[in-house]
Design a protein around this motif. Structure first.
Motif, PDB file in Angstrom:
ATOM      1  N   GLY A   1     -52.173 -79.879  22.326  1.00 58.02           N
ATOM      2  CA  GLY A   1     -52.957 -78.944  21.526  1.00 58.02           C
ATOM      3  C   GLY A   1     -52.471 -78.958  20.091  1.00 58.02           C
ATOM      4  O   GLY A   1     -52.087 -79.989  19.556  1.00 58.02           O
ATOM      5  N   GLN A   2     -52.462 -77.788  19.463  1.00 54.93           N
ATOM      6  CA  GLN A   2     -52.099 -77.676  18.055  1.00 54.93           C
ATOM      7  C   GLN A   2     -50.586 -77.657  17.877  1.00 54.93           C
ATOM      8  O   GLN A   2     -50.015 -76.694  17.356  1.00 54.93           O
ATOM      9  N   PHE A   3     -49.957 -78.731  18.303  1.00 53.94           N
ATOM     10  CA  PHE A   3     -48.503 -78.752  18.321  1.00 53.94           C
ATOM     11  C   PHE A   3     -47.908 -78.774  16.918  1.00 53.94           C
ATOM     12  O   PHE A   3     -46.773 -78.374  16.722  1.00 53.94           O
ATOM     13  N   PHE A   4     -48.675 -79.199  15.908  1.00 50.87           N
ATOM     14  CA  PHE A   4     -48.148 -79.281  14.550  1.00 50.87           C
ATOM     15  C   PHE A   4     -47.703 -77.919  14.044  1.00 50.87           C
ATOM     16  O   PHE A   4     -46.915 -77.812  13.115  1.00 50.87           O
ATOM     17  N   SER A   5     -48.191 -76.843  14.671  1.00 54.46           N
ATOM     18  CA  SER A   5     -47.877 -75.496  14.218  1.00 54.46           C
ATOM     19  C   SER A   5     -46.610 -74.920  14.854  1.00 54.46           C
ATOM     20  O   SER A   5     -46.165 -73.843  14.467  1.00 54.46           O
ATOM     21  N   ILE A   6     -45.995 -75.659  15.769  1.00 52.12           N
ATOM     22  CA  ILE A   6     -44.876 -75.100  16.529  1.00 52.12           C
ATOM     23  C   ILE A   6     -43.599 -75.008  15.707  1.00 52.12           C
ATOM     24  O   ILE A   6     -43.222 -75.948  15.017  1.00 52.12           O
ATOM     25  N   GLY A   7     -42.966 -73.846  15.782  1.00 52.15           N
ATOM     26  CA  GLY A   7     -41.693 -73.646  15.101  1.00 52.15           C
ATOM     27  C   GLY A   7     -40.505 -73.802  16.045  1.00 52.15           C
ATOM     28  O   GLY A   7     -39.501 -74.400  15.694  1.00 52.15           O
ATOM     29  N   ARG A   8     -40.650 -73.248  17.244  1.00 53.76           N
ATOM     30  CA  ARG A   8     -39.530 -73.258  18.173  1.00 53.76           C
ATOM     31  C   ARG A   8     -40.055 -73.350  19.596  1.00 53.76           C
ATOM     32  O   ARG A   8     -41.104 -72.800  19.923  1.00 53.76           O
ATOM     33  N   MET A   9     -39.311 -74.056  20.436  1.00 54.69           N
ATOM     34  CA  MET A   9     -39.596 -74.081  21.874  1.00 54.69           C
ATOM     35  C   MET A   9     -38.378 -73.583  22.622  1.00 54.69           C
ATOM     36  O   MET A   9     -37.251 -73.634  22.096  1.00 54.69           O
ATOM     37  N   GLY A  10     -38.603 -73.099  23.820  1.00 55.00           N
ATOM     38  CA  GLY A  10     -37.480 -72.556  24.564  1.00 55.00           C
ATOM     39  C   GLY A  10     -37.719 -72.534  26.053  1.00 55.00           C
ATOM     40  O   GLY A  10     -38.777 -72.958  26.543  1.00 55.00           O
ATOM     41  N   TRP A  11     -36.695 -72.034  26.760  1.00 50.49           N
ATOM     42  CA  TRP A  11     -36.760 -71.864  28.202  1.00 50.49           C
ATOM     43  C   TRP A  11     -36.347 -70.436  28.556  1.00 50.49           C
ATOM     44  O   TRP A  11     -35.382 -69.904  27.986  1.00 50.49           O
TER      45      TRP A  11
END
Length: 119
Positions: A26-36
């Motif tokens: 999807g719109q991954f260009f907008s992602i700042g942080r990922m987590g669990w």
């Protein structure tokens, strides 16, 4: 919108290892942080680890420091959680999460993957 799909859960004996993966689309260009995050039966969901997508800065809950490692593959839009020295108390459903750079709270969630650690 961003879609997240986890994989890699399963059953392992105490002291063993597992690696979780989370692919994003999807719109991954907008992602700042990922987590669990994880949620054990009868307990609230708790933070496990996070990674800032731009510079790779990592953050961990005290309960997993030194045992879990979060990482990312920019080319695949995928994050990983390497879990070593697993304990029975690590048993939970693990959720991948993400948020946009303009937000500070996680807003996108995967469906979850079960991790069971037997004693």
């Amino acid at each position: 919108q961003v879609q997240l799909v986890e994989s890699g859960g399963g059953l392992v004996q105490a002291g063993g290892s597992l690696r979780l993966s989370c692919g994003a689309s999807g719109q991954f260009f907008s992602i700042g942080r990922m987590g669990w995050f994880r949620q054990a039966p009868g307990k609230e969901r708790e933070f496990v680890a996070a990674i800032t997508w731009s510079d790779g800065s990592t953050y961990y809950a005290d309960s997993v420091k030194g045992r879990f490692t979060i990482s990312r593959d920019n080319a695949k839009n995928t994050e990983y959680l390497q879990m070593n020295s697993l304990k029975p108390e690590d048993t939970a459903v693990y959720y991948c999460a993400a948020h946009r750079r303009i937000r500070n709270t996680f807003e996108y969630w995967g469906q979850g993957t079960q991790v069971t650690v037997s004693s």
